[in-house]
Write a protein that holds these residues in place. Structure first.
Motif, PDB file in Angstrom:
ATOM      1  N   ASP A  25       0.830  -1.210   0.000  1.00  0.00           N
ATOM      2  CA  ASP A  25       0.000   0.000   0.000  1.00  0.00           C
ATOM      3  C   ASP A  25       0.860   1.253   0.000  1.00  0.00           C
ATOM      4  O   ASP A  25       1.970   1.259   0.551  1.00  0.00           O
ATOM      5  N   LYS A  26       0.306   2.301  -0.569  1.00  0.00           N
ATOM      6  CA  LYS A  26       1.007   3.590  -0.614  1.00  0.00           C
ATOM      7  C   LYS A  26       1.336   4.050   0.806  1.00  0.00           C
ATOM      8  O   LYS A  26       0.487   3.989   1.699  1.00  0.00           O
ATOM      9  N   GLY A  27       2.586   4.464   0.998  1.00  0.00           N
ATOM     10  CA  GLY A  27       2.993   4.995   2.294  1.00  0.00           C
ATOM     11  C   GLY A  27       3.356   3.932   3.318  1.00  0.00           C
ATOM     12  O   GLY A  27       3.763   4.256   4.424  1.00  0.00           O
ATOM     13  N   SER A  28       3.230   2.656   2.957  1.00  0.00           N
ATOM     14  CA  SER A  28       3.507   1.615   3.946  1.00  0.00           C
ATOM     15  C   SER A  28       4.941   1.093   3.813  1.00  0.00           C
ATOM     16  O   SER A  28       5.623   1.328   2.812  1.00  0.00           O
ATOM     17  N   THR A  29       5.373   0.389   4.850  1.00  0.00           N
ATOM     18  CA  THR A  29       6.677  -0.277   4.827  1.00  0.00           C
ATOM     19  C   THR A  29       6.442  -1.779   4.913  1.00  0.00           C
ATOM     20  O   THR A  29       5.842  -2.261   5.875  1.00  0.00           O
ATOM     21  N   VAL A  30       6.910  -2.482   3.894  1.00  0.00           N
ATOM     22  CA  VAL A  30       6.788  -3.936   3.868  1.00  0.00           C
ATOM     23  C   VAL A  30       8.188  -4.518   4.029  1.00  0.00           C
ATOM     24  O   VAL A  30       9.119  -4.116   3.320  1.00  0.00           O
ATOM     25  N   VAL A  31       8.347  -5.414   4.975  1.00  0.00           N
ATOM     26  CA  VAL A  31       9.647  -6.050   5.206  1.00  0.00           C
ATOM     27  C   VAL A  31       9.551  -7.522   4.802  1.00  0.00           C
ATOM     28  O   VAL A  31       8.638  -8.229   5.226  1.00  0.00           O
ATOM     29  N   ILE A  32      10.484  -7.929   3.945  1.00  0.00           N
ATOM     30  CA  ILE A  32      10.504  -9.319   3.472  1.00  0.00           C
ATOM     31  C   ILE A  32      11.628 -10.063   4.173  1.00  0.00           C
ATOM     32  O   ILE A  32      12.793  -9.622   4.133  1.00  0.00           O
ATOM     33  N   GLU A 160      13.260  11.090  -6.469  1.00  0.00           N
ATOM     34  CA  GLU A 160      11.842  11.298  -6.137  1.00  0.00           C
ATOM     35  C   GLU A 160      10.991  10.092  -6.522  1.00  0.00           C
ATOM     36  O   GLU A 160       9.972  10.222  -7.220  1.00  0.00           O
ATOM     37  N   PRO A 161      11.412   8.909  -6.067  1.00  0.00           N
ATOM     38  CA  PRO A 161      10.685   7.701  -6.466  1.00  0.00           C
ATOM     39  C   PRO A 161       9.365   7.567  -5.709  1.00  0.00           C
ATOM     40  O   PRO A 161       9.203   8.139  -4.637  1.00  0.00           O
ATOM     41  N   GLU A 162       8.461   6.805  -6.277  1.00  0.00           N
ATOM     42  CA  GLU A 162       7.195   6.496  -5.593  1.00  0.00           C
ATOM     43  C   GLU A 162       7.454   5.474  -4.491  1.00  0.00           C
ATOM     44  O   GLU A 162       6.744   5.416  -3.502  1.00  0.00           O
ATOM     45  N   VAL A 163       8.464   4.636  -4.714  1.00  0.00           N
ATOM     46  CA  VAL A 163       8.755   3.576  -3.748  1.00  0.00           C
ATOM     47  C   VAL A 163      10.267   3.342  -3.717  1.00  0.00           C
ATOM     48  O   VAL A 163      10.944   3.456  -4.738  1.00  0.00           O
ATOM     49  N   VAL A 164      10.770   3.085  -2.507  1.00  0.00           N
ATOM     50  CA  VAL A 164      12.201   2.775  -2.384  1.00  0.00           C
ATOM     51  C   VAL A 164      12.352   1.318  -1.961  1.00  0.00           C
ATOM     52  O   VAL A 164      11.723   0.862  -0.997  1.00  0.00           O
ATOM     53  N   LEU A 165      13.173   0.597  -2.715  1.00  0.00           N
ATOM     54  CA  LEU A 165      13.434  -0.817  -2.445  1.00  0.00           C
ATOM     55  C   LEU A 165      14.803  -0.934  -1.781  1.00  0.00           C
ATOM     56  O   LEU A 165      15.783  -0.365  -2.281  1.00  0.00           O
ATOM     57  N   VAL A 188      12.920   7.769   7.144  1.00  0.00           N
ATOM     58  CA  VAL A 188      12.326   7.782   5.801  1.00  0.00           C
ATOM     59  C   VAL A 188      10.931   7.141   5.867  1.00  0.00           C
ATOM     60  O   VAL A 188       9.958   7.664   5.330  1.00  0.00           O
ATOM     61  N   ALA A 189      10.825   6.031   6.581  1.00  0.00           N
ATOM     62  CA  ALA A 189       9.530   5.339   6.699  1.00  0.00           C
ATOM     63  C   ALA A 189       8.504   6.238   7.377  1.00  0.00           C
ATOM     64  O   ALA A 189       7.342   6.290   6.973  1.00  0.00           O
ATOM     65  N   SER A 190       8.957   6.981   8.388  1.00  0.00           N
ATOM     66  CA  SER A 190       8.005   7.812   9.145  1.00  0.00           C
ATOM     67  C   SER A 190       7.518   8.994   8.315  1.00  0.00           C
ATOM     68  O   SER A 190       6.525   9.627   8.655  1.00  0.00           O
ATOM     69  N   GLU A 191       8.205   9.292   7.235  1.00  0.00           N
ATOM     70  CA  GLU A 191       7.765  10.388   6.367  1.00  0.00           C
ATOM     71  C   GLU A 191       6.720   9.922   5.356  1.00  0.00           C
ATOM     72  O   GLU A 191       6.272  10.695   4.517  1.00  0.00           O
ATOM     73  N   GLY A 192       6.376   8.646   5.414  1.00  0.00           N
ATOM     74  CA  GLY A 192       5.292   8.166   4.569  1.00  0.00           C
ATOM     75  C   GLY A 192       5.724   7.740   3.176  1.00  0.00           C
ATOM     76  O   GLY A 192       4.907   7.573   2.286  1.00  0.00           O
ATOM     77  N   ILE A 193       7.032   7.535   2.985  1.00  0.00           N
ATOM     78  CA  ILE A 193       7.499   7.020   1.697  1.00  0.00           C
ATOM     79  C   ILE A 193       7.241   5.509   1.665  1.00  0.00           C
ATOM     80  O   ILE A 193       7.445   4.823   2.675  1.00  0.00           O
ATOM     81  N   THR A 194       6.784   5.013   0.534  1.00  0.00           N
ATOM     82  CA  THR A 194       6.529   3.578   0.415  1.00  0.00           C
ATOM     83  C   THR A 194       7.866   2.839   0.348  1.00  0.00           C
ATOM     84  O   THR A 194       8.739   3.207  -0.441  1.00  0.00           O
TER      85      THR A 194
END
Ligand code: ADP
Length: 246
Positions: A25-32, A160-165, A188-194
């Motif tokens: 989801d937009k703005g979320s942090t997913v950890v694999i 200025e990416p939409e998501v950072v991997l 970075v996560a707390s700023e709402g970047i995906t």
């Protein structure tokens, strides 16, 4: 922001990803997380198309790319996904002959076609964010691994990416340098970047992830909130992986 549907990836005979479905989801942090060799890095590289999936659908933002044995997306579609995804690599991948500042300015200048003045404002802001303003005119080899990785994060954000991997961003670091990189990632996560993060740092997964995804042998075993995965899951493969860490 990201949707992967029935994703498969093989290297010759070796099937590395087998029917992976994942939503970020937009703005979320997913950890694999998952055992070594389970396909985590390959999955990440299939999102920004450093690897081409053998089959399946990759959606990033408004782009929707379908891969099959007789269908490959256009170069333009691939570029558009790459433009929307920043990548932070295990080994930083900085340009060794460029200063820290030049490393961060390079993407804005060459890809985003910003003026030198604009790129330099962007780079200064980002270096401040990662706490490296005073290193702007040094070269990567003059920096510690932790500092180099913070430059790597600034460089990814400069696009200025939409998501950072993040591909195991702290695995190459001496233990005492891991914390400074995780701290920047948390900010970075707390700023709402995906963000999608492959990592062995379970504390980071617990504290920062909105969703934890467990991979094993090319498949997603299960996914859930950190408290579900770490405390409640009864899945034998999840439990066995988590036990192997302690
Ligand atoms: P993880 O990140 O979970 O450790 P990887 O995605 O790096 O797993 O690797 C999954 C499997 O794919 C491993 O067996 C690895 O050897 C194989 N693999 C990864 N990249 C390649 C490649 N470029 N060519 C062939 N095999 C690869």
């Amino acid at each position: 922001m990201i949707q992967l549907t029935q994703l498969h990836k093989s290297f010759g005979e070796l099937e590395v990803l087998n029917d992976v479905n994942l939503q970020v989801d937009k703005g979320s942090t997913v950890v694999i997380i998952g055992p070594s060799g389970s396909g985590k890095t390959t999955l990440l590289r299939c999102v920004n198309l450093l690897e081409m999936p053998t089959e399946g659908i990759v959606e990033v933002g408004a782009s929707r790319l379908v891969f099959s044995t007789d269908q490959q997306p256009s170069k333009q579609a691939i570029l558009s996904v790459r433009r929307q995804t920043g990548m932070v690599f295990q080994n930083y991948n900085l340009f060794p002959h460029m200063t820290v500042m030049q490393n961060v300015m390079e993407g804005p200048l060459t890809v985003l076609k910003r003026s030198k003045a604009e790129a330099s404002v962007i780079a200064e802001e980002l270096l401040k964010k990662v706490g490296l303003s005073e290193k702007a005119h040094q070269y990567p080899h003059q920096l510690s691994g932790g500092q180099q990785q913070r430059v790597g994060i600034a460089r990814a954000l400069a696009m200025e990416p939409e998501v950072v991997l993040f591909d195991e961003p702290t695995s190459a670091l001496d233990p005492e340098l891991v914390g400074e990189v995780l701290k920047v990632m948390k900010e970075v996560a707390s700023e709402g970047i995906t963000m999608v993060v492959v990592t062995h740092e379970m504390k980071f997964a617990r504290e920062v992830a909105d969703k934890v995804v467990i991979m094993d042998q090319g498949s997603i075993v299960e996914e859930g909130t950190p408290s579900y995965i770490f405390e409640q899951s009864t899945n034998t493969r999840t439990r066995s992986f988590l036990r192997s860490l302690s």
